[in-house]
Design an enzyme around this catalytic site. Sequence first.
Site, PDB file in Angstrom:
ATOM      1  N   GLU A  98      23.726  15.726  10.025  1.00  0.00           N
ATOM      2  CA  GLU A  98      24.811  15.298   9.128  1.00  0.00           C
ATOM      3  C   GLU A  98      24.698  16.059   7.815  1.00  0.00           C
ATOM      4  OE1 GLU A  98      23.759  11.174   7.468  1.00  0.00           O
ATOM      5  OE2 GLU A  98      22.034  11.712   8.681  1.00  0.00           O
TER       6      GLU A  98
ATOM      7  N   LYS B 262      24.040  16.989   4.006  1.00  0.00           N
ATOM      8  CA  LYS B 262      23.175  16.476   2.932  1.00  0.00           C
ATOM      9  C   LYS B 262      24.021  16.481   1.669  1.00  0.00           C
ATOM     10  CE  LYS B 262      18.610  16.972   0.889  1.00  0.00           C
ATOM     11  NZ  LYS B 262      18.994  16.758  -0.502  1.00  0.00           N
TER      12      LYS B 262
ATOM     13  N   ASP C 174      25.168  15.976  -2.106  1.00  0.00           N
ATOM     14  CA  ASP C 174      24.499  16.220  -3.372  1.00  0.00           C
ATOM     15  C   ASP C 174      24.873  15.131  -4.380  1.00  0.00           C
ATOM     16  OD1 ASP C 174      22.755  17.658  -4.797  1.00  0.00           O
ATOM     17  OD2 ASP C 174      24.034  19.399  -5.113  1.00  0.00           O
TER      18      ASP C 174
ATOM     19  N   TYR D 153      28.357   7.218   0.264  1.00  0.00           N
ATOM     20  CA  TYR D 153      28.178   7.445   1.696  1.00  0.00           C
ATOM     21  C   TYR D 153      26.856   6.835   2.117  1.00  0.00           C
ATOM     22  CZ  TYR D 153      31.847  10.745   3.027  1.00  0.00           C
ATOM     23  OH  TYR D 153      33.032  11.319   3.352  1.00  0.00           O
TER      24      TYR D 153
ATOM     25  N   LYS E 158      18.278  23.324   4.140  1.00  0.00           N
ATOM     26  CA  LYS E 158      19.078  23.672   2.963  1.00  0.00           C
ATOM     27  C   LYS E 158      19.900  24.933   3.202  1.00  0.00           C
ATOM     28  CE  LYS E 158      17.488  20.822  -0.374  1.00  0.00           C
ATOM     29  NZ  LYS E 158      17.167  21.282  -1.699  1.00  0.00           N
TER      30      LYS E 158
ATOM     31  N   CYS F 282      19.274  33.814 -36.186  1.00  0.00           N
ATOM     32  CA  CYS F 282      19.915  32.705 -35.489  1.00  0.00           C
ATOM     33  C   CYS F 282      21.428  32.768 -35.694  1.00  0.00           C
ATOM     34  CB  CYS F 282      19.369  31.386 -36.038  1.00  0.00           C
ATOM     35  SG  CYS F 282      20.257  29.953 -35.416  1.00  0.00           S
TER      36      CYS F 282
ATOM     37  N   CYS G  54      22.591  29.592 -37.984  1.00  0.00           N
ATOM     38  CA  CYS G  54      22.283  29.385 -39.404  1.00  0.00           C
ATOM     39  C   CYS G  54      21.856  30.653 -40.112  1.00  0.00           C
ATOM     40  CB  CYS G  54      21.204  28.314 -39.559  1.00  0.00           C
ATOM     41  SG  CYS G  54      19.584  28.862 -39.019  1.00  0.00           S
TER      42      CYS G  54
ATOM     43  N   CYS H  41      14.637  30.124 -33.519  1.00  0.00           N
ATOM     44  CA  CYS H  41      15.154  30.140 -34.876  1.00  0.00           C
ATOM     45  C   CYS H  41      14.092  29.527 -35.781  1.00  0.00           C
ATOM     46  CB  CYS H  41      16.444  29.318 -34.918  1.00  0.00           C
ATOM     47  SG  CYS H  41      16.961  28.879 -36.572  1.00  0.00           S
TER      48      CYS H  41
ATOM     49  N   CYS I  16      18.993  24.468 -39.710  1.00  0.00           N
ATOM     50  CA  CYS I  16      19.818  24.938 -38.600  1.00  0.00           C
ATOM     51  C   CYS I  16      20.596  23.757 -38.022  1.00  0.00           C
ATOM     52  CB  CYS I  16      18.933  25.565 -37.536  1.00  0.00           C
ATOM     53  SG  CYS I  16      19.874  26.223 -36.162  1.00  0.00           S
TER      54      CYS I  16
HETATM   55  S1  IVH Z   1      17.963  10.546   4.500  1.00  0.00           S
HETATM   56  C1  IVH Z   1      13.915   8.821   4.617  1.00  0.00           C
HETATM   57  N1  IVH Z   1      20.354  11.632   4.662  1.00  0.00           N
HETATM   58  O1  IVH Z   1      18.548  13.741  -0.175  1.00  0.00           O
HETATM   59  C2  IVH Z   1      14.995   9.791   4.409  1.00  0.00           C
HETATM   60  N2  IVH Z   1      19.203  11.746   2.616  1.00  0.00           N
HETATM   61  O2  IVH Z   1      16.236  15.343  -0.695  1.00  0.00           O
HETATM   62  C3  IVH Z   1      15.839   9.443   3.277  1.00  0.00           C
HETATM   63  N3  IVH Z   1      20.464  12.803   0.819  1.00  0.00           N
HETATM   64  O3  IVH Z   1      16.606  11.099  -1.360  1.00  0.00           O
HETATM   65  C4  IVH Z   1      16.983  10.291   3.065  1.00  0.00           C
HETATM   66  N4  IVH Z   1      22.266  13.233   1.970  1.00  0.00           N
HETATM   67  O4  IVH Z   1      19.127  11.000  -1.774  1.00  0.00           O
HETATM   68  C5  IVH Z   1      19.282  11.394   3.889  1.00  0.00           C
HETATM   69  N5  IVH Z   1      22.484  12.509   4.887  1.00  0.00           N
HETATM   70  C6  IVH Z   1      21.427  12.257   4.132  1.00  0.00           C
HETATM   71  C7  IVH Z   1      21.390  12.636   2.797  1.00  0.00           C
HETATM   72  C8  IVH Z   1      20.243  12.371   2.056  1.00  0.00           C
HETATM   73  C9  IVH Z   1      21.685  13.322   0.790  1.00  0.00           C
HETATM   74  C10 IVH Z   1      19.544  12.770  -0.317  1.00  0.00           C
HETATM   75  C11 IVH Z   1      18.813  11.456  -0.480  1.00  0.00           C
HETATM   76  C12 IVH Z   1      17.353  11.826  -0.443  1.00  0.00           C
HETATM   77  C13 IVH Z   1      17.388  13.269  -0.805  1.00  0.00           C
HETATM   78  C14 IVH Z   1      16.177  14.012  -0.322  1.00  0.00           C
END
Ligand code: IVH
Length: 678
Positions: A121, A123, A125, A229, A319, A411, A414, A429, A435
Amino acid sequence: MADALSEAEAANRLMRLAREIARHDRLYHDRDAPEISDADYDALVRENRELEARFPQLVRPDSPSKRLGAVPTSALAKVTHARAMLSLENAFSAGEVSDFVGRVRRFLSLDPAEPVTVTAEPKIDGLSCSLRYEAGLLVLAATRGDGGVGEDVTANARTIKDIPQRIANAPELMEVRGEVYMSKADFEALNARQEASGGKVFANPRNAAAGSLRQKDPGVTAARPLRFYAHGWGELSEPLAETQFEAMQRIAGFGLPIANLFVRCETVDAMLAHYAAIEQARADLPFDIDGVVYKVDRLDWQDRLGQVARAPRWALAHKFPAEKAETTLEGIDIQVGRTGKLTPVGRLKPVGVGGVMVANVTLHNRDEIARLGLRIGDRVRIQRAGDVIPQVVENLTRDEPRAAYVFPDHCPQCGSEAVAEQGEVDVRCTGGLVCPAQRFERLRHFVSRGALDIEGLGEKSIAEFIDLGWLHSPADIFRLHQHRADLLGREGWKEKSVDNLLAAIDAKRSPDPARFLFGLGIRHVGIVTAKDLLKCFVTVEALRAAATGDNAPAELASVEGVGAVVAEALIDFFHEPHNLQVWDDLLSEVRPQAYVSAARQTEWSGKTIVFTGTLETMSRDEAKAQAERLGARAAGSVSAKTDLVVAGPGAGSKLKKAEELGIRVVSEADWAEIVARA
Ligand code: IVH
């Protein structure tokens, strides 16, 4: 890189990494104002982990690998999570994804024919949030904080439309965990409004979401378009299902949104194909994502796999690589930070990177510009890691014969001289007190507890008085009485509070000279150094005369406790005409006392003090030296003979022992106060 280091170098690097990562954690979690991209942050964490793997004996008590985000420091109430909120292990390549599945297989000793089904799924942000439902009612919402302890944001979460207040047919107890986020469009609109009203402009949607959720006033959160979500759960009174996939469908059935693009995969190839599909969809999604999360589907397997340190063995964040583009550097602007640091910002011919138009890049510092050989007009390759300000990764025209960019030596705010100290990359500075960019921080420091200690003149009032144009330099504090009538007409000020404030200010018209000197915020002049200087020169006037005299470097450096670095900082300070003006102005309002040599005999003479945990404003050596100057002895371990324990974050067995023995324990801030008073 880790391979090339000796043990001593590794220890040093680990110390720096701990400090640096902690600083970025604070910027990110407490101030919602990161200075580096996620990719760069991840690189630091990774370097730390690699070094620790190679030198396990060097793992520090304050190692970043032992912590999650920063411990929350805001005024929101703390919440201890019933089940820790974990983080995720990161992967950046197909190889690492395949390694992950291999590890799962080995750990569970699976038959090679047995498929490992995982969910995949996006991730998202945002920031993670845990929603606790009891008998179907939302009773608590908490941020992750450090994973163990978060912040209570219940009232704020209630204003988010995606989060149901009440759900039907739910287990008696259910914690749903997920991501609070802001859509890209809502983020742009919010920033436009913020800019128009002079409010804080956020670096990216995630910081906007964090800043909006972690508000003391739910009214503010309600006015911010936050979304949610679900991606998991915490404590449950009964299992939701047997697999991750089905459990999430049930959560969706309760009326909580779950992400689209949520699928099950049976092979690594299928996982990578879904990753590619999500990456393809990324620019068109209405919200920011920074990767794909894989989770082992079978919940009994998740249980068996358990967790390592801060992340579950059954999940992985894959990532996205940073996105790159080419454009022209059209200009370089210099921003002055609150500590006087000059930061160059590159102005670009706007270019799309991963669906976002980019017009600015941080150039970090003078050395970075030199390293890239940047000149205005150069073609550059930039990269954006899904967040924060993008960076220049390569200069594509560095060989063309054009004049080099000259970093300013004054600077832009100032006009004071801007210098880099020996061995430092940052140009600062020297205008400190005058400043405008530094005004607030400087004034706050001047009146702080360790310095003049003016009671009732807090951050809020300082900001208010600066806005009103009443405060430019420290001397203005002593002229605030001229605004008494205006102040009385302002909201929140009553006759009594105004009189108290003015009396507190008047009480400091003959300040202790060391506190006065410390309060000026001259680099490297802490309270101990200030005392050392005054012990020698007795009055602040004599100190100034010495620092501006022909023989200044030698005269200052000969003072016990003062070295070349402090001497240079003092000379720089008194060399700057602006500072002399501020100084003269200030001395027309206050009359610092002459230093009365405190007999070596203090109440701490002969006492034994133990420092433990992480000290944040000083090194361990510095703290020990302070103790010795009070006539005390700094010891390494706690015993019945210990008189005082100064404990910072992460203090462990020594703190425990001190508590068992009933020994007085104080914080680092208390200790600074003790030193200032002694
Ligand atoms: S699972 C035990 N699923 O990413 C696992 N996390 O970098 C808990 N996050 O702290 C997280 N989308 O805040 C999970 N589909 C997703 C996510 C997700 C974003 C965030 C979450 C976590 C952080 C870790």
